[in-house]
Design a protein around this motif. Structure first.
Motif, mmCIF file in Angstrom:
data_model
loop_
_atom_site.group_PDB
_atom_site.id
_atom_site.type_symbol
_atom_site.label_atom_id
_atom_site.label_comp_id
_atom_site.label_asym_id
_atom_site.label_seq_id
_atom_site.Cartn_x
_atom_site.Cartn_y
_atom_site.Cartn_z
ATOM 1 N N ARG A 1 -2.382 -7.574 6.500
ATOM 2 C CA ARG A 1 -3.200 -7.502 7.548
ATOM 3 C C ARG A 1 -4.130 -6.098 7.666
ATOM 4 O O ARG A 1 -5.030 -6.165 8.462
ATOM 5 C CB ARG A 1 -2.140 -7.353 8.697
ATOM 6 C CG ARG A 1 -1.228 -8.623 8.983
ATOM 7 C CD ARG A 1 -0.343 -8.152 10.223
ATOM 8 N NE ARG A 1 0.395 -6.956 9.961
ATOM 9 C CZ ARG A 1 1.276 -6.353 11.223
ATOM 10 N NH1 ARG A 1 1.081 -6.957 11.960
ATOM 11 N NH2 ARG A 1 1.878 -5.316 10.616
ATOM 12 N N SER A 2 -4.100 -5.290 6.731
ATOM 13 C CA SER A 2 -4.823 -4.319 6.725
ATOM 14 C C SER A 2 -6.152 -4.732 6.074
ATOM 15 O O SER A 2 -6.380 -4.939 4.856
ATOM 16 C CB SER A 2 -4.286 -3.310 5.823
ATOM 17 O OG SER A 2 -5.116 -1.847 5.571
ATOM 18 N N PRO A 3 -7.153 -4.093 6.804
ATOM 19 C CA PRO A 3 -8.512 -4.506 6.090
ATOM 20 C C PRO A 3 -9.004 -3.725 4.933
ATOM 21 O O PRO A 3 -9.665 -4.252 4.185
ATOM 22 C CB PRO A 3 -9.543 -4.004 7.491
ATOM 23 C CG PRO A 3 -8.814 -3.869 8.612
ATOM 24 C CD PRO A 3 -7.161 -3.678 8.121
ATOM 25 N N LEU A 4 -8.170 -2.787 4.867
ATOM 26 C CA LEU A 4 -8.565 -1.764 3.524
ATOM 27 C C LEU A 4 -8.026 -2.770 2.306
ATOM 28 O O LEU A 4 -8.653 -2.894 1.348
ATOM 29 C CB LEU A 4 -7.731 -0.653 3.567
ATOM 30 C CG LEU A 4 -7.961 0.507 4.367
ATOM 31 C CD1 LEU A 4 -7.337 1.638 4.006
ATOM 32 C CD2 LEU A 4 -9.353 0.658 4.517
ATOM 33 N N VAL A 5 -7.048 -3.517 2.473
ATOM 34 C CA VAL A 5 -6.570 -4.569 1.451
ATOM 35 C C VAL A 5 -7.841 -5.459 1.384
ATOM 36 O O VAL A 5 -8.084 -6.055 0.119
ATOM 37 C CB VAL A 5 -5.324 -5.479 1.659
ATOM 38 C CG1 VAL A 5 -5.001 -6.506 0.847
ATOM 39 C CG2 VAL A 5 -4.480 -4.367 1.653
ATOM 40 N N GLN B 1 0.080 -4.929 2.231
ATOM 41 C CA GLN B 1 0.159 -5.157 3.671
ATOM 42 C C GLN B 1 -1.208 -5.966 4.016
ATOM 43 O O GLN B 1 -2.319 -5.314 4.197
ATOM 44 C CB GLN B 1 0.522 -4.018 4.691
ATOM 45 C CG GLN B 1 0.872 -4.239 5.707
ATOM 46 C CD GLN B 1 0.162 -4.727 6.939
ATOM 47 O OE1 GLN B 1 0.177 -5.853 7.152
ATOM 48 N NE2 GLN B 1 -0.639 -3.719 7.528
#
Lengths: 1028, 458, 218
Positions: free
Chosen positions: B158-162, B156
């Protein structure tokens, strides 16, 4: 129609598991303690899984490991599964489609509540209310919801035992029949039967047959905490079996003298609905309207804060003795003939008396006065007198023929039995359900009496015999020679009268899992009826008693609808005013505190103590789980210098117990409340046992003379301290405070978006405030909703905080139980929680107001959680649902951090029990059972939405408004929750969202655009009179 | 010009009287000849013990699940993420020193860049563990990567974790390359100087056939420069992305625009503190006072002071904005930090990161090695506390009071933290044992530059 | 001093440089091959059953309609596995003493269910509903293949999520008229895409919704 229940058997456990073999050595047993000690050894080793951290660890370790492996294996091939079709397909079952059967639950203190039970391929999985049943109106209470867990409880008694050794039904019949013959010879003088409160006509009839066979036999009744004062009061007032029901739809003014008619009261569900219906309002351009006649006013004098108190405009905390005087004075002020004289009351109470007299006299015949269990029988009689005097009889207060088979003073009845047991006049004792060894008043020492009885060896005649029929091998079973596993009400046929006398029919959803017998079976055996199933007995009884032309069709209809037509017990119109003898002298306030004993709001009198769902269900007001406590007001705590969790000794009526203190804002000063039902010595993995007790047992404090309002008590603090698992501190909303600070148990919290929670009725006549536009940088709408747009509206004005929704959600969505240790760590798994806030000054309990706010996933249109999930495990559906896909979740927990409502729940361990066979039967097959390491949350019951959508797509019919009920909505007694399609303009939910009282939580601040909105609660100040 | 600067400075970057040979002998001998006596073994043993603790903690974690930690709802991130951010931050100094200072032609970097880079590498390794460990289902970690799977699913984006996944892996790869390329000439030197045939082979392979030819040097310098150019943006980007993990969320106390710059400053702050904490013992242990001179310590102290001031400014702005914005939740958070249940964490953070570093204004203190060492350690603790304050205090009391809950770390939280520190040290011990901890060829260049009369280039 | 490496090592070095990426590529490809191989997916792998039931014989040979045995396919999520009683409706009359059918007769006599090995199964967290598919233009053979040509039943499609999604994103390429659902020999017409779009409208399929997670996962 008698559909054959599907045979689903769980193999009985090995004898060693349930057979306490200590019997022979029992004569040498010393006190009760070693007694249970020895009993404990016979317990299954991991019986206390949930309460004892150590063993739970081991269990979780295994589970965890297996799940880990499953995870690693996920990239390999699908495990091979089998297809096992029927040989002869049973009629009306379509695999994959649930069936609903109407039945009747013995909740409501032994009285019937109509239910619809959902059955998947012959497994009952969910209990709903039966809209056609007058005691349900489609709703149920938390206890009824949790009954499904009782059915599948692996700790249930799974075998017949004789003196501890495993036996069988035939073994029982074989050995008891000759004894019965002997007894019958001399009219059965030696036979005593102890039942709980009996409202089942068929059982009543069987009992009569038994008594015909054994004319000299005696029948006793005992249900702990079953409104004994109320019953005694009625008997005293009218000295004939009379019951009183109330019509809240007609009442403008309701005065409750410590009577919580919204919970644990016969007919509570119906009363709650009628009560709230009179408070439904609409706020639109033209101002505030009451929808069903003028809004009623509720005045509550209470000792322990109750749900009714939380709904009241005015509530006045009083100690039992003050309440007594208050009642007398009120009667006097209302001019009730020969009302007892009292001394002058303190000004505040006096003011209340004046207010009440004014209100009550203004609305004669349209008001009611209710009396609770802390009042003695005399005061109860007096209150009936007041209702007579106010002309409420026959209008708001409806006297009926008693719904009980035989209405007796149960305290006297039980005392009589004890006397019989002590003298050698009793040879055989038959206990049908109930657990007197645990819940009899302390001064009867029932357990010891029973023990000496079963162990006594009379010179002549056969040795005495005690027989116990119950769901569990509990304290009483252990003291009886014979234990017979009872069939759960979901496993057996039967009939129950509701609070208003309506006869509901109980039909089995599944064959007894553990070969249990119903009370009907056992009574039939005692009555000498052979070769007749409980179904036949039931049917024959009603064939006799049901005055109708075509019985067959009437019977079928009754089974289908769950109750017999027009079977409500007739009203008594010509009831003479109650006769009042002289009041009993007031109890001398010797002790430093007045003691109040109440059934626990979750596990009741203890019969559902082993129900993990109820144990973990936060108590409506204290929000405690897994424990009972010594509840007292913050002021008293300060005075006695005790704090939350501090263990104190409570001495009353000659016995002493120990328990932790819990501060309870709004509690009356000068008295303490203890909830019954805890401290079980032999329950199960959730209810605890002698070795590791869950809570503490307060029954020893109760006496035959002082049951619920148990007179003076002395508190002595001890050094010990005990952690209590509370899911929410007592939080006081206060605009003044910026920082949160905790002073004597009450945490003052800043007033943020919680402020809209309630409005005072000053806004009567005001115009509708302009709805604030949702702020957004983007051109709205951001999502193109395709087809439906699901949304919800929750009326905080209608929410009475009864917790039914929490249980319904847990049952519908396979939510696990996590145990006290995990709750202490803040890891409870309920998808919906009911937040409880206070307003006002905690130092002044009378001014303290309680507000409930049910909170589940808001399904925000701009959901913060979706943005941050790295794997798109939580995402937005075209219908605006915020979806959680468990099997995609990797468990970063970022979504939970980013959820401003904190409604997401995480499986920190393998919480769901994947090993216990019976739980597998219980799970809702349409909801994934979550594994360790995944996030979960409210889905708006998406399985129900899908079911409806698929049905509509198959039939090409649109989904009508109200066709989809979420579990919480369906169970709600006051219909505070409304769910529907925002794209369907006439839908009810849209009407509510357009209301001037509607607001979206935290939306102004965060622009989350929640799909769930709230209706503010309106507090009716007494000055305004609401217009109709 | 740099020449003039260095020669006239009171304490030079290289003690006078060193020739190419002496430099090479001194440093090379640490690897080749010098006996690593009791101290090394003892130190390594302790570090190794904690590596085992780490293994234990991780094993139990995978067996039972993240529930063994103190985390809960609302505080769903605890030590794991605190440690992650802390370690990543520490890594930054290495890249800064080796890349940016190289581009800026700061000669004083030469003697510290080697182990600073090593430190970066090991710190990133420690940091890299946590995003995996803290997952509920770590065996599914690969779902964070884009790859054509059987589910037709992507991460995903939009997720900062990515973003994190990419930032951190890039960072790890570039740092490793940079470090190895820098080592090549030294490997060659060691290859040529060692007598042990096996070491000859080993270093021979590692030095990729380096023959000191002018073309090698020319290519080498280009490659080194390019890598430096590559690494430079990472110094800023990586920790900015980490900052996004918080800034992109709407949790009060996370949702702040100043986070990226202020995280980077914090990172360099803690990084230099860590370099100092390592440099001081190493120079003492291996008698490298000539190469890591007072000047180095002094300069690093100054950098620390500067970064400390930026961080302090960050704190000030945060507090100011809370009240200036008029947002009740922001205000509540700030007050809650100061007088809430975790007030001690907050005030000790202020003490460690704002007050104590002010001592570095004084030259005396900058030159007093023990004081400097203590201050460096205090700053390291402070920066760890900063992450704790940001994560735990912001979460434990957020928008809906009914779900407020305290966070208490468990034994396993501490074990994991201690374990990674042990792992970090163990790696450094091995590094010091088997690699030249100071870049020999660059020191030789330094000799050349600092020499009185210019010589021919080696 | 002595040479450490022979000159050949230069070649070796170069070779390594080439080999490493090649090797990595090969491993990845191999992994994927294995991942989609019928060893893991079970596609086209007939499974021995307690009774060697032949769809080919019953459907193609005798022309029995799918719904004769899988009776609830139009009403329930679960298509339904015929109870032994269904088999016996015929086999109490014909082939009454065929050895092959002994297990069926035993099952009927002893009231013990037949125990079939499942061929088409999806994981527990996937909620597939037959009724909504067959009532909205998805034919049996689309997912189950031409069962009437299977002497021994086998899986015709991987049933991977990717495969489901492919159709859920663009159902038009698979939808057929309502009267063709149970036709095993149905072949998409030349203008299937056009026909399909019309059918999507006709059935009122909300294509956008078909990729909601909760459509299959609850």
């Amino acid at each position: 129609m008698s559909h054959q229940p599907i045979q689903l058997r769980i193999l009985p456990a090995t004898p060693s598991r349930t057979a306490p073999k200590v019997w022979r050595s029992l004569d040498e047993q010393g006190g009760r303690d070693q007694f249970y000690e020895s009993l404990y050894r016979e317990f299954p080793p991991n019986a206390s899984e949930l309460t004892d951290s150590q063993s739970r660890r081991d269990f979780l370790k295994l589970a965890g490991a297996s799940v880990a492996l499953a995870g690693l294996a996920s990239c390999t091939r699908q495990p091979e599964t089998r297809l096992v079709p029927y040989v002869h397909p049973p009629e009306e079952i379509i695999p994959g489609k649930p069936l609903f059967y109407a039945s009747c639950a013995p909740s409501d203190g032994g009285r019937g509540v109509g239910v619809l039970v959902e059955s998947h391929e012959g497994r009952p999985t969910k209990i709903e209310g039966n809209p056609l049943h007058p005691a349900s109106l489609g709703a149920t209470d938390a206890q009824t919801q949790a009954a499904i867990l009782d059915l599948y409880d692996p700790d249930r008694s799974q075998s017949y035992t004789r003196n501890g050794a495993v036996s069988t039904w035939d073994g029982f019949v074989g050995s008891v029949s000759p004894v019965l013959e002997q007894l019958a010879a001399d009219g059965g003088a030696g036979l005593c039967i102890l039942t709980t409160t009996l409202t089942c006509p068929t059982q009543g009839d069987l009992l009569q047959k038994v008594l015909q066979r054994f004319p000299k036999a005696s029948w006793h009744q005992w249900s702990a905490a079953d409104h004994h004062q109320r019953r005694a009061g009625l008997l005293r007032a009218y000295d004939k079996p009379v019951d009183i029901t109330y019509d809240f739809s007609k009442a403008d003014v309701i005065v409750s003298l410590d009577c919580d008619f919204l919970s644990q009261f016969p007919g509570a569900l119906t009363y709650a609905r009628n009560f709230i219906d009179r408070r439904r309002i609409r706020f639109d351009q033209s101002g505030l309207h009451a929808l069903n006649g003028p809004v009623n006013r509720l005045y509550v004098m209470e000792t322990t804060p109750s749900l009714a108190g939380a709904m009241a405009e005015h509530h006045l905390p009083l100690t039992p003795s003050q309440l007594r005087d208050f009642t007398f004075t009120l009667a006097g002020a209302l001019g009730v003939p020969n009302a007892p004289p009292t001394a002058a009351l303190p000004p505040r109470q006096q003011a209340m008396i004046q207010l009440l007299t004014q209100r009550l006299t203004q609305s004669r015949g349209k008001c009611m006065v209710l009396a609770g269990e802390t009042l003695d029988e005399y005061s109860h009689a007096l209150v009936h007198q007041i209702n007579h005097h106010l002309g409420n009889m026959g209008h708001t207060v409806l006297p009926r023929q008693s719904v009980e088979v035989q209405q007796v003073n149960q305290v006297q009845s039980l005392s009589a039995l004890v006397a019989k047991l002590q003298s050698e006049r009793c040879q055989m004792l038959l206990i049908l359900e109930g657990n007197p060894a645990y819940d009899a008043p302390g001064d009867l020492h029932f357990a010891d009496v029973l023990k000496t009885f079963t162990l006594s060896r009379p010179r002549q005649g056969p040795p005495p015999l005690a027989i116990h029929l119950s769901l569990y091998q509990d304290e009483t079973s252990f003291l009886c020679n014979w234990h017979i596993p009872a069939a759960h009400w979901l496993e057996s046929w039967g009939d129950l009268r509701a609070f208003d006398g309506t006869v509901g029919l109980t039909q089995p959803l599944i064959a007894p899992l553990y070969d249990g017998k119903s009370a009907i079976d056992l009574l039939a055996f005692f009555a000498g009826i052979v070769g007749k199933s409980d179904y036949e007995i039931l049917r024959d009884y009603w064939k006799e008693h049901l005055q109708t032309g075509d019985f067959e069709s009437a019977w079928r209809l009754a089974l289908q609808q769950g109750h017999l037509p027009n079977s409500t017990s007739p009203l008594i119109n010509d009831l003479p005013p109650a006769s009042l003898a002289a009041p009993a002298p007031p109890p001398a306030p010797a002790g430093q505190m007045e003691l109040i004993l109440r059934p626990d709001p979750c596990i009741g009198d203890g019969r559902q103590a082993n129900n993990g769902w109820l144990q973990e269900l936060p108590k409506p007001l204290t929000k405690l789980t897994w424990d009972n406590a010594v509840l007292l007001s913050p002021a008293d705590a300060k005075r006695l210098n005790v704090e939350n969790g501090q263990v104190v000794k409570v001495a009353a009526n000659g016995s002493t117990i120990q328990g932790p203190v819990w501060l309870f804002p709004g509690h009356a000063d000068g008295c303490i409340t203890i909830h019954l039902g805890y401290g079980r010595a032999k329950s199960g993995r959730a209810g605890g046992d002698f070795k590791n007790q869950v809570g503490f047992n307060a029954y020893p404090l109760a006496t035959t003379s002082a049951l619920t309002s148990a007179g003076p008590a002395t508190l002595t603090p001890t050094g010990q301290h005990m952690e209590l698992a509370c899911t929410q501190l007592h939080q006081l909303i206060d605009p003044k405070h910026l920082a949160s600070q905790t002073t004597n148990g009450v945490q003052t919290i800043p007033d943020r978006d919680l402020a809209p929670l309630e409005e005072w009725s000053e806004l009567v006549g005001k115009a509708l405030p302009a709805h604030s536009k949702p702020l957004s940088l983007f051109p709205a709408p951001e999502h193109q909703w395709d087809g439906h747009a699901w949304g919800m509206s929750i009326d905080t004005g209608a929410c009475i905080g009864c917790n039914a929704c929490v249980m319904a959600c847990q049952s519908e969505n396979n939510s696990p139980v996590v145990g006290k240790e995990q709750v202490l760590m803040g890891r409870q798994m309920h998808w919906i929680r009911i937040d409880r806030y206070y307003r006002g000054d905690p130092a002044d309990p009378q001014q303290l107001r309680t507000i409930f706010q049910p909170l589940m996933c808001m399904h925000c249109e701009t959901a913060p959680c979706e943005l941050v999930c790295p794997v798109a495990a939580t995402s937005h559906s075209k219908e605006g649902l915020n979806e959680m896909t468990y099997n995609r979740c990797v468990g970063t927990r970022y979504c939970s951090n980013n959820c401003p409502y904190k409604v997401r729940r995480f499986n920190f361990f393998q919480y769901s029990d994947l090993n216990t066979a019976s739980y597998k039967l219980m799970h809702n097959p349409n909801v994934t059972v979550r594994a360790r390491g995944v996030m979960e949350k409210c889905t708006y019951c998406v399985q129900r939405i899908n079911e409806a959508r698929i049905a509509s797509k198959v039939s090409d019919q649109p989904i009508p408004d109200g066709a989809i009920l979420t579990a919480c909505q369906q169970v709600c007694p006051t219909q505070a929750i409304v769910f529907g399609d925002l794209h369907d303009p006439p839908a009810k939910v849209n009407r509510l969202k357009a209301d001037g009282l509607s607001y979206a939580m935290l939306d102004e601040q965060l622009n989350t655009r929640p799909r769930t909105t709230y209706l503010k609660r309106v507090r009716w100040a007494d000055a305004q009179s609401s217009e109709g | 010009m740099s020449q003039a600067a260095t020669t006239t400075s009171p304490d030079p970057t290289l003690a006078p009287g060193h020739s190419y040979e002496s430099v090479t002998d001194r440093i090379g001998s640490i690897v080749l000849q010098q006996k690593h006596g009791r101290n090394w073994v003892f130190g390594f043993a302790i570090a190794f013990f904690f590596v085992m603790v780490l293994n234990g903690a991780i094993g139990y974690l995978f067996l039972r699940g993240v529930g063994i930690w103190g985390i809960n709802v609302p505080v769903a991130w605890g030590f794991a993420i605190v440690n992650f951010v802390w370690w990543i931050g520490i890594g930054h100094a290495g890249t800064l020193i080796s890349a940016i200072l190289l581009l800026l032609r700061q000669d004083w970097r030469t003697s510290i860049n080697r182990f600073a880079e090593a430190m970066t590498l090991f710190a990133v390794a420690c940091a890299g563990m946590f995003p995996l460990l803290h997952m509920g289902r770590p065996w599914m970690f690969y779902w964070m990567m884009p790859y054509p799977d059987t589910m037709r699913m992507w991460p995903q984006w939009r997720s900062p974790l990515v973003w994190d996944v990419f930032a951190v892996t890039t960072y790890a790869i570039v740092s490793a390359m940079f470090w190895f390329v820098g080592l090549i000439p030294d490997f060659a030197t060691l290859r040529d100087r060692t007598q042990n045939p096996w070491l000859q082979k080993l270093f021979g392979v590692l030095s990729l056939g380096w023959r000191n030819s002018a073309r090698h040097w020319q290519r080498f310098h280009w490659a080194y420069l390019l890598l430096a150019g590559l690494a430079t943006p990472l110094v800023v980007s990586v920790h900015s992305v980490v900052a996004m993990d918080f800034a992109a969320a709407q949790v009060t106390g996370w949702h702040t625009t100043i986070f990226p710059p202020y995280f980077v400053a914090g990172a360099i702050f803690s990084g230099f503190a860590m370099v100092l904490t390592l440099a001081i013992p190493i120079r003492a242990a291996y008698g490298l006072k000539d190469f890591i001179t007072m000047r180095h310590l002094d300069v690093m102290a100054k950098v620390m002071l500067a970064m400390g001031l930026i961080v302090a400014y960050g704190y000030a702005i945060e507090a100011f904005m809370a009240f200036y914005s008029g947002s009740p939740t922001e205000r509540f958070l700030t007050v809650n930090r100061a007088i809430g249940p975790y007030w001690m964490a907050y005030w000790s953070l202020i003490l460690c990161n704002v007050l104590v570093p002010q001592l570095l204004w004084f030259g005396k203190i900058r030159r007093s090695i023990p004081l400097l060492f203590i201050i460096a350690i205090i700053v390291n603790v402070g920066m760890w506390l900063e992450r704790f304050v940001i994560i735990v205090i912001s979460l434990h009391r957020d928008f809906v009071p009914s779900k407020w809950h305290m966070y208490y770390p468990t034994f396993w939280d501490w074990a994991t933290l201690a374990g990674t520190i042990g792992f970090f040290l163990a790696c450094l011990f091995l590094f010091a044992r088997f690699f030249p901890i100071i870049s020999m060829f660059e020191m030789r260049e330094l000799v050349h530059e600092t020499a009185q009369e210019p010589k021919a280039h080696p | 001093m002595a040479q450490i490496f022979r000159p050949s090592s230069n070649q070796l070095a170069k070779a390594t440089l080439v080999a490493i990426p090649l090797l990595l590529g090969a491993i990845t490809l191999g992994a994927y091959g294995f991942y989609f191989s019928s060893y893991l997916t079970d596609v086209n792998q007939p499974r021995p059953q307690p009774v060697p039931f032949s769809h080919e014989h019953h459907v193609r040979g005798l022309g029995i309609d799918c719904r004769y045995c899988h009776e609830q396919v139009e009403t329930s999520a679960f298509a339904g596995i015929p109870p032994t009683k269904t088999c016996m409706t015929c086999h109490s009359q014909i082939w009454t003493n065929a050895k092959m059918l002994q297990p069926v007769r035993d099952s009927f006599a002893t009231d013990q269910s037949l125990n079939w090995r499942r061929v088409n199964s999806v994981p527990d967290f996937v909620y597939f509903d037959h009724s909504v598919h067959v009532n909205n233009g998805v034919g049996c053979s689309t997912c189950h293949g031409q069962v009437d040509r299977m002497p021994m039943t086998f899986k015709a499609q991987t049933l991977h999520m990717r495969w489901c999604i492919d159709c859920h994103m663009d159902p038009a390429k698979n939808l057929r008229p309502a009267d063709q659902i149970f036709n095993m020999d149905w072949q998409p017409p030349a203008d299937q895409q056009v026909q399909g779009e019309l059918l999507v409208k006709h059935y009122g399929v909300k294509v956008g919704q078909l990729t909601n997670c909760s459509i299959c996962h609850r």
